[in-house]
Design an enzyme around this catalytic site. Structure first.
Site, PDB file in Angstrom:
ATOM      1  N   GLY A  70       0.827  -1.200   0.000  1.00  0.00           N
ATOM      2  CA  GLY A  70       0.000   0.000   0.000  1.00  0.00           C
ATOM      3  C   GLY A  70       0.860   1.249   0.000  1.00  0.00           C
ATOM      4  N   GLY A 123      -0.657  -5.177  -0.055  1.00  0.00           N
ATOM      5  CA  GLY A 123      -1.747  -4.792  -0.943  1.00  0.00           C
ATOM      6  C   GLY A 123      -1.748  -5.538  -2.271  1.00  0.00           C
ATOM      7  N   GLU A 146       3.690  -7.280   7.142  1.00  0.00           N
ATOM      8  CA  GLU A 146       3.238  -6.160   7.973  1.00  0.00           C
ATOM      9  C   GLU A 146       3.794  -6.156   9.383  1.00  0.00           C
ATOM     10  OE1 GLU A 146       1.320  -8.057   6.076  1.00  0.00           O
ATOM     11  OE2 GLU A 146       0.409  -6.702   4.608  1.00  0.00           O
ATOM     12  N   ASP A 154      -3.503  -7.671   6.289  1.00  0.00           N
ATOM     13  CA  ASP A 154      -4.862  -7.228   5.955  1.00  0.00           C
ATOM     14  C   ASP A 154      -5.227  -7.655   4.529  1.00  0.00           C
ATOM     15  OD1 ASP A 154      -3.115  -5.419   4.700  1.00  0.00           O
ATOM     16  OD2 ASP A 154      -4.442  -3.702   5.011  1.00  0.00           O
TER      17      ASP A 154
END
Ligand code: QUE
Length: 370
Positions: A70, A123, A146, A154
């Site tokens: 991301g 992402g 992460e 996520d």
């Protein structure tokens, strides 16, 4: 008009269309900006309404990465700007639009092909995992890293990590371990390894005899990618070789116990040590979030998963460790994040529970499944 995502349409010999979207920010390894998310969502909408589009192909420009994650630099800016305010309008919007895009890819009426060449992390993994055909190459490197930056796995990680064999999902979330394309295929994080480049695969696709029914076209795509299957035998697969050990080390009643078992296993072999080093240096709060997200989401629907993850992601942007992790990795680049808790054992249970509370009066993904 921005060119952060390139869109094109490839006519097929049978008179239909293959739609192509290419993430085009090679200098940042195609890390997903909000602008890219919005451009993609809008174009997918338009393609979904057509009846001549037989497949949607998603890849990345630059040859190094499909997508490295991301836009954490932009998120860092917003966390500095809104520090102490209790809400962060940027992260609220970013994660809502990103997860809505991931959800749309998972549920697309038209078959989606993701060409996951090179780096596929965070992402990028969210886009790959939603595809009907998750392609990797001999150059692919996949990870959910992460824990290094104090976020959590996520983009649907609660869905796809929970669907890997044994304790592989928990292990990948806790260690951020990198895997290659062969390992991804062997544990079910990718469907097939191909060795052709995107242009030659697309040229072969354009020659296929597509039908009107999406279901029939799934078969056409399946057969073509099977024909293009790469030989994976030259690639090593340490993740698979360590399966029994991973399952034993991750077998514990709590994240505190599992972390201690894992860290106790250090200095046995180089591959495991590298993964365990990420856990050791990583964010203790993240270890708890990984454990708790996977536990809570076991029987969640995909929409429930994304709703839970939105709360978690926004809470991460309000609680300090995520901001500090990005600062240390990408802003100041000192590699020395000062996370709030010294160890996994030092994180209070009720501190973690609060991350699962909705940070806004109204949930933006309330209606994604209706
Ligand atoms: C964890 C992450 C990300 C990461 C590293 C992590 C992430 C991300 C990037 C990244 C990498 C290269 C770039 C860039 C961003 O790194 O999400 O702009 O040029 O996007 O350990 O989650």
């Amino acid at each position: 008009m921005s060119d952060c995502v390139l869109f094109s349409e490839l006519p097929t010999r049978c008179g239909r269309v293959i739609a192509r979207a290419t993430l085009n920010a090679p200098k940042s390894l195609n890390a997903l900006s909000l602008e890219m998310i919005q451009a993609l969502s809008q174009q997918l909408d338009a393609w979904e309404q057509r009846d001549d589009v037989v497949a949607i192909w998603l890849d990345g420009a630059g040859g190094k990465a499909f997508c490295a994650g991301g836009d954490i630099v932009q998120m860092h800016k917003s966390m500095v700007k809104h520090a102490g305010e209790g809400r962060n309008p940027f992260t609220e919007q970013y994660f809502a639009e990103e997860y809505a895009l991931d959800y749309r890819i998972h549920t697309s009426r038209i078959p989606v092909v993701v060409y996951g060449d090179g780096i596929v992390m965070g992402g990028g993994m969210g886009l790959l995992q939603g595809a009907d055909f998750r392609l990797v190459t001999p150059r692919s490197r996949l990870a959910m890293p992460e824990i290094t930056i104090g976020l959590f796995p996520d983009v649907g990680g609660s869905w796809f990590l929970n669907r890997l064999p044994g304790k592989v999902g928990l292990f990948l979330g806790l260690t951020g371990a990198h895997i290659n394309g062969r390992e991804a295929v062997e544990v079910g994080m990718a469907d097939r390894m191909v060795d052709g480049d995107a242009d030659s695969l697309l040229a072969a696709l354009a020659e296929q005899d597509f039908a009107d029914e999406a279901r029939d076209n799934q078969v056409v795509l399946y057969r073509l990618f099977r024909e293009q299957q790469a030989d994976m035998s030259d690639l090593s697969h340490p993740l698979v070789e360590h399966l029994s050990q991973i399952n034993a080390l991750c077998d514990g009643e709590s994240v505190e116990v599992v972390t201690e078992q894992l860290l106790h296993a250090k200095q046995r072999d180089a591959w495991l040590d590298k993964a365990l080093g990420n856990l050791e240096k990583g964010c203790p709060q993240t270890a708890h979030l990984v454990w708790e997200q996977l536990r809570r989401s076991t029987y969640y629907s995909l929409a429930e998963v994304f709703r839970m993850e939105w709360c978690l992601a926004v809470q991460c942007s309000l609680h300090g460790d995520f901001r500090e992790g990005v600062r240390a990795l990408l802003i100041d680049k000192d590699g020395k994040p000062g996370f709030r808790h010294r160890s996994v054992a030092a994180v209070p249970r009720d501190y973690i529970d609060r991350f699962f509370n909705c940070p806004a009066p109204r949930h933006p993904l309330e209606a994604i499944d209706s």
